[in-house]
Design a protein around this motif. Structure first.
Motif, PDB file in Angstrom:
ATOM      1  N   ILE A 443       0.819  -1.212   0.000  1.00 42.55           N
ATOM      2  CA  ILE A 443       0.000   0.000   0.000  1.00 42.55           C
ATOM      3  C   ILE A 443       0.852   1.261   0.000  1.00 42.55           C
ATOM      4  CG2 ILE A 443      -1.637   1.351   1.379  1.00 42.55           C
ATOM      5  CD1 ILE A 443      -3.048  -1.179   2.066  1.00 42.55           C
ATOM      6  N   CYS A 446      -3.893   5.321   1.588  1.00 44.22           N
ATOM      7  CA  CYS A 446      -5.253   4.803   1.765  1.00 44.22           C
ATOM      8  C   CYS A 446      -6.087   5.790   2.562  1.00 44.22           C
ATOM      9  CB  CYS A 446      -5.241   3.436   2.453  1.00 44.22           C
ATOM     10  SG  CYS A 446      -4.724   3.495   4.175  1.00 44.22           S
ATOM     11  N   CYS A 463     -10.389   2.829   0.719  1.00 45.16           N
ATOM     12  CA  CYS A 463     -10.000   3.243  -0.623  1.00 45.16           C
ATOM     13  C   CYS A 463      -8.480   3.233  -0.662  1.00 45.16           C
ATOM     14  CB  CYS A 463     -10.552   4.627  -0.927  1.00 45.16           C
ATOM     15  SG  CYS A 463     -12.361   4.716  -0.789  1.00 45.16           S
ATOM     16  N   VAL A 464      -7.926   2.409  -1.541  1.00 46.88           N
ATOM     17  CA  VAL A 464      -6.500   2.066  -1.467  1.00 46.88           C
ATOM     18  C   VAL A 464      -5.790   2.420  -2.765  1.00 46.88           C
ATOM     19  CG1 VAL A 464      -4.909   0.110  -1.361  1.00 46.88           C
ATOM     20  CG2 VAL A 464      -6.831   0.233   0.228  1.00 46.88           C
ATOM     21  N   LEU A 466      -2.285   1.443  -4.499  1.00 48.14           N
ATOM     22  CA  LEU A 466      -1.222   0.448  -4.376  1.00 48.14           C
ATOM     23  C   LEU A 466       0.098   0.975  -4.913  1.00 48.14           C
ATOM     24  CD1 LEU A 466      -3.234  -2.684  -5.555  1.00 48.14           C
ATOM     25  CD2 LEU A 466      -2.604  -2.097  -3.202  1.00 48.14           C
ATOM     26  N   SER A 471      -1.199  -4.993  -8.509  1.00 46.65           N
ATOM     27  CA  SER A 471      -2.585  -4.905  -8.970  1.00 46.65           C
ATOM     28  C   SER A 471      -3.545  -5.361  -7.879  1.00 46.65           C
ATOM     29  CB  SER A 471      -2.791  -5.773 -10.218  1.00 46.65           C
ATOM     30  OG  SER A 471      -1.949  -5.348 -11.271  1.00 46.65           O
ATOM     31  N   GLY A 472      -4.685  -4.715  -7.842  1.00 44.24           N
ATOM     32  CA  GLY A 472      -5.723  -5.109  -6.902  1.00 44.24           C
ATOM     33  C   GLY A 472      -6.457  -6.350  -7.380  1.00 44.24           C
ATOM     34  N   THR A 477      -7.366  -8.491  -1.714  1.00 45.04           N
ATOM     35  CA  THR A 477      -8.410  -7.959  -0.829  1.00 45.04           C
ATOM     36  C   THR A 477      -8.537  -8.823   0.428  1.00 45.04           C
ATOM     37  OG1 THR A 477      -9.640  -6.951  -2.651  1.00 45.04           O
ATOM     38  CG2 THR A 477     -10.866  -7.444  -0.628  1.00 45.04           C
ATOM     39  N   GLU A 498     -11.737  -0.720  -2.189  1.00 46.84           N
ATOM     40  CA  GLU A 498     -11.745  -0.230  -3.572  1.00 46.84           C
ATOM     41  C   GLU A 498     -10.337   0.236  -3.932  1.00 46.84           C
ATOM     42  OE1 GLU A 498     -13.690   3.290  -6.399  1.00 46.84           O
ATOM     43  OE2 GLU A 498     -14.545   2.887  -4.412  1.00 46.84           O
ATOM     44  N   TYR A 499      -9.839  -0.240  -5.070  1.00 46.16           N
ATOM     45  CA  TYR A 499      -8.499   0.149  -5.517  1.00 46.16           C
ATOM     46  C   TYR A 499      -8.611   1.354  -6.444  1.00 46.16           C
ATOM     47  CZ  TYR A 499      -7.380  -4.379  -3.558  1.00 46.16           C
ATOM     48  OH  TYR A 499      -7.241  -5.448  -2.686  1.00 46.16           O
TER      49      TYR A 499
END
Length: 519
Positions: A443, A446, A463-464, A466, A471-472, A477, A498-499
């Motif tokens: 991360i 966020c 809400c993240v 990266l 990749s999310g 998760t 949520e990415y």
């Protein structure tokens, strides 16, 4: 801290806090991305400010007139601010991120008589279609602009001496507009006396600035934090300010800290977070840095730990608002309290209050409040007595920020009033969840908000952003959810993640959680 020492003389102009240091000592050391550099002494800064103040008065601008200033990290910015204060003008800072609709509101609401703007930024002013009946003068610098007065011509041939305006400590000096995350921004009025108190609180007790220090405060002109640190705190202390006119890049900032031998650093939490994620952080020699502070929003404990481990630097978090000055800070090195906001600098003026405006019991979450007679509190919201009254309850001004205090009077931040999440009857502060998430290696940044849920009322949503190259995925998760469960109470983990490519932020760099909640 002696309360009497915070109260300015009755006849007082805050410019005198800077000009009293007049000498051939370097006031500012400036550098840009290309490596070009310049310096200016306190003497030269004062002379140039006097010329501009004479230029302002030659136009007919007088004490109490409003001046909107849109500029960037330049030596000229300091000249403009100092000249304006000496002339008794009321400065209204404006960020270059503002658009025409924002500017016309400020021009008309403030009744500004003049605008002074860095030439590359004038295009938004020129897009304004509405009437601006109070505006008389548009002044540009850093390039010629058709139909605008030139600051260079305005100062050319003007005397290098100027008698400061006879201002009272209660006279207005700054009109700073709030970030305006909801509705139109409010105009926060600060007096010359506020500046006097601010220097003695923030510069001396938090930034620890000495006359021989080289100080880098990274805030940009356009919001009140620039007035706080790069301008008043540094020059009011007689120190030398380092000014870097360039984009934020972790490697470049760390290189500058090392090469310039910076003694005091004041950064935003976002800048610290980005530097903490830099793989080679520990290779830089930051041994000349005796003070590193953070302000703007809560700084994650993980970031504090990384800097301490890799660089031997303890970042001290500080809390204040546009309406006040620095109120709460970590001024000692009690490591058991790392992650807290710290303690009030003037305990008799700062309290946690309940919904009735009464002091809350220990460990009970309430609203951070400031006693209304605090010397470094704003005068009022400009032309908005209703909002001014609504922000006060009993003897206190209510900040809107939520926290609790412990037995040693350390405050522990829980988020803005609107940020606190109520889920299945549990009260959850977003900061603790964010701190846990930031410990995960994937991360970069966020923010945690409430998301509506038909059963629980609300659930925790993260809400993240990266790190590059990650990749999310559904697997990530689940990993992040389990990671948070192991670090906090299980009911606090984010049930939604949520990415995102980036988090929405205000012009001053604060995360706009109201936008995330709206999604």
């Amino acid at each position: 801290m002696n309360l009497d020492s915070l109260i300015a003389p009755e006849h007082f102009n805050v410019a005198s806090e800077i000009t009293k240091h007049t000498s051939d000592k370097v006031a500012l050391r400036w550098e840009d991305e290309s490596g070009e550099s310049r310096t200016i002494t306190y003497d030269a800064l004062n002379r140039r400010a006097n010329q501009l103040a004479n230029g302002f008065t030659s136009l007919g601008l007088k004490k109490g007139d409003k001046l909107i200033v849109m500029t960037t990290r330049l030596i000229e910015t300091y000249v403009i601010y100092l000249a304006s204060l000496k002339a008794g003008l009321v400065i209204s800072p404006a960020s270059e991120l503002l658009r025409a609709k924002d500017l016309v509101y400020r021009l008309n609401h403030s009744e500004a008589k003049a605008v002074i703007c860095y030439a590359p930024f004038v295009k938004e002013f020129e897009k304004i279609q509405e009437e601006t009946p109070f505006l008389k003068y548009q002044i540009a610098f850093g390039g010629e602009v058709p139909n605008w007065l030139s600051m260079a011509e305005l100062t050319d041939g003007q005397p290098e001496t100027f008698p400061d305006a006879d201002t009272l400590r209660e006279d207005s000096a700054f009109l700073a507009y709030t970030s305006g995350t909801t509705g139109q921004p409010k105009g926060v009025v600060h007096t010359h006396g506020w500046g006097y108190a601010h220097i003695r609180i923030a510069a001396q007790y938090w930034l620890n600035i000495g006359e021989n220090d080289l100080v880098w405060a990274t805030a940009a002109p356009g919001w009140q934090k620039w007035v706080w640190s790069p301008f008043l705190s540094i020059l009011g202390s007689g120190a030398t300010g380092f000014v870097y006119h360039g984009r934020f890049q972790p490697h470049k900032f760390l290189q500058l800290l090392q090469d310039q031998k910076i003694n005091v650093l004041c950064c935003t939490p976002t800048e610290y977070r980005m530097m903490a994620k830099y793989d080679d952080l520990g290779t830089f020699d930051l041994s000349k840095l005796h003070t590193a502070v953070s302000a703007g929003e809560a700084l994650n404990r993980e970031v504090i730990d990384i800097f301490k481990k890799e660089c031997g630097i303890l970042i001290r978090d500080g809390y204040g608002q546009t309406e006040s000055t620095l109120l709460i800070a970590n001024v000692n090195k009690d490591e058991s309290k790392l992650g807290s906001m710290g303690q009030p600098l003037l305990p008799e003026f700062v309290e946690i209050v309940d919904e009735n405006g009464q002091p809350a019991p220990l460990k009970q979450v309430g609203t951070i409040a400031i006693r209304s007679d605090f010397p470094a509190l704003f005068k009022h919201y400009y032309k908005n007595p209703e909002a001014t009254a609504a922000a006060h309850c009993g003897d206190y001004f209510l900040t809107g920020d939520r926290a609790y205090k412990d037995e040693e009077n350390y405050f522990w931040y829980q988020g803005r009033k609107d940020d606190v999440i109520i889920s299945s009857g549990y009260t959850i502060g977003p900061v603790e969840v964010e701190d846990a998430l930031m410990k995960h290696k994937s991360i970069k940044e966020c923010a945690v908000v409430a998301a509506p849920d038909p059963i629980r009322g609300n659930i925790v949503k993260a809400c993240v952003v990266l790190k590059d190259g990650i990749s999310g995925t559904p697997e990530l998760t689940k990993e992040l959810q389990s990671f948070v469960k192991n670090l906090t109470a299980p009911y606090k983990y984010p049930r939604q993640i949520e990415y995102m490519d980036a988090l929405p932020k205000t012009e001053s760099g604060k995360i706009r959680r109201v936008v995330l909640r709206g999604k």
